[in-house]
Design a protein around this motif. Structure first.
Motif, short mmCIF file in Angstrom:
data_model
loop_
_atom_site.label_atom_id
_atom_site.label_comp_id
_atom_site.label_asym_id
_atom_site.label_seq_id
_atom_site.Cartn_x
_atom_site.Cartn_y
_atom_site.Cartn_z
N LEU A 218 0.89 -1.18 0.00
CA LEU A 218 0.00 0.00 0.00
C LEU A 218 0.92 1.22 0.00
N LEU A 219 1.09 1.85 -1.15
CA LEU A 219 2.09 2.91 -1.29
C LEU A 219 1.47 4.29 -1.46
N ASP A 220 0.17 4.36 -1.77
CA ASP A 220 -0.40 5.65 -2.18
C ASP A 220 -1.56 6.10 -1.29
N ALA A 221 -1.54 5.67 -0.03
CA ALA A 221 -2.60 6.12 0.90
C ALA A 221 -2.53 7.64 1.05
N GLY A 222 -3.69 8.27 1.08
CA GLY A 222 -3.74 9.73 1.28
C GLY A 222 -3.58 10.52 -0.01
#
Ligand SMILES: NC(=O)c1ccc[n+]([C@@H]2O[C@H](COP(=O)([O-])OP(=O)(O)OC[C@H]3O[C@@H](n4cnc5c(N)ncnc54)[C@H](OP(=O)(O)O)[C@@H]3O)[C@@H](O)[C@H]2O)c1
Length: 225
Positions: free
Chosen positions: A85-89
């Motif tokens: 999960l690299l692109d939270a937010g």
């Protein structure tokens, strides 16, 4: 077939994958713990039990998958758990696409590479179980994806699509292919959650220890059970 079934789990050095290793071992399966770092895989295997095997396996690296395939031999149960999960937010219109690229490389193409490596042999032997570890961010099928981690959400929606195609292609062969939303669990990916990864692991284990007459091609949500 004589002997016990063998289950291979990707990303099994920590988090949900590690808990799946413990749970499937507890259910009497032969386990192969795999991880990018072979030492970490070996350490986890030793913690699970004395007869548990381990292997270095990076799902983004075709050579690594090929070597693992040769080293491990027969695999009856494949748990495609490795994920990032690299692109939270972020949001779909501003997320750096290199993050999306790296996410798809692990969450979609990594699982796809594993399926290509192991499922054809299952079909030839006439028995197999495959579970793709998906997510609630896909909104199952049809609804809106969670836009706050757009690359991750798209990767898991696409993974569900891969599951349906693989299930259709293997239908009637004795190989059952499903995807599971394990629900939120406390791991390095989700440190603020309280639910232990062992609960998610039980839902995943339930999906691969099903009877031959069980359905294939389903997206199961752990939280709804
Ligand atoms: N935790 C949740 O609430 C939750 C909810 C829904 C779905 N999921 C899904 O559950 C799965 C497990 O997640 P988790 O929460 O246990 O996360 P985690 O603790 O961050 O573990 C992720 C695992 O994936 C491995 N991995 C990453 N890139 C890899 C690669 N290229 N090759 C092989 N392994 C790789 C990691 O290995 P390294 O140690 O080498 O980085 C680690 O073992 C993921 O697919 C995730 O999307 C989790």
């Amino acid at each position: 077939m004589t002997g016990r079934r063998t289950a291979l789990i990707t990303g099994a050095n920590r988090g949900i994958g590690r808990a799946v290793g413990f749970e499937l071992y507890r259910r009497g399966l032969d386990i192969v713990v795999t991880a990018r770092d072979g030492h970490a895989a070996a350490a986890t295997a030793a913690e699970i039990g004395p007869d548990v095997r381990s292997c270095a396996l990076d799902v983004t690296d075709s050579d690594s998958v090929r070597s693992a395939c040769t080293a491990v031999g027969r695999v009856d149960i494949l748990v495609c758990n490795a994920g990032v999960l690299l692109d939270a937010g972020t949001d779909p219109l501003s997320v750096p696409l290199d993050l999306v690229d790296r996410t798809l490389a692990v969450n979609l193409l990594g699982a796809w590479r594993l399926a290509q490596a192991f499922v054809p042999d299952m079909v030839r032997r006439g028995w197999g179980r495959v579970v793709f570890v998906s997510s609630g961010t896909t909104a199952e099928f049809g609804g809106s994806l969670f836009a706050g981690a757009p690359g991750y959400s798209v990767s898991k929606a696409a993974l569900n699509g891969l599951m349906t195609m693989t299930a259709a292609q293997t239908a009637g062969s004795g190989v059952l292919v499903n995807a599971v939303n394990p629900g939120r669990a406390r791991t390095r990916m989700m440190p603020a959650v309280t639910r232990p990864p062992e609960e998610a692991a039980r839902d995943i284990a339930d999906t691969v220890t099903v009877a031959d007459s069980s359905p294939t091609g389903r997206f199961l949500s752990g939280r709804s059970r």
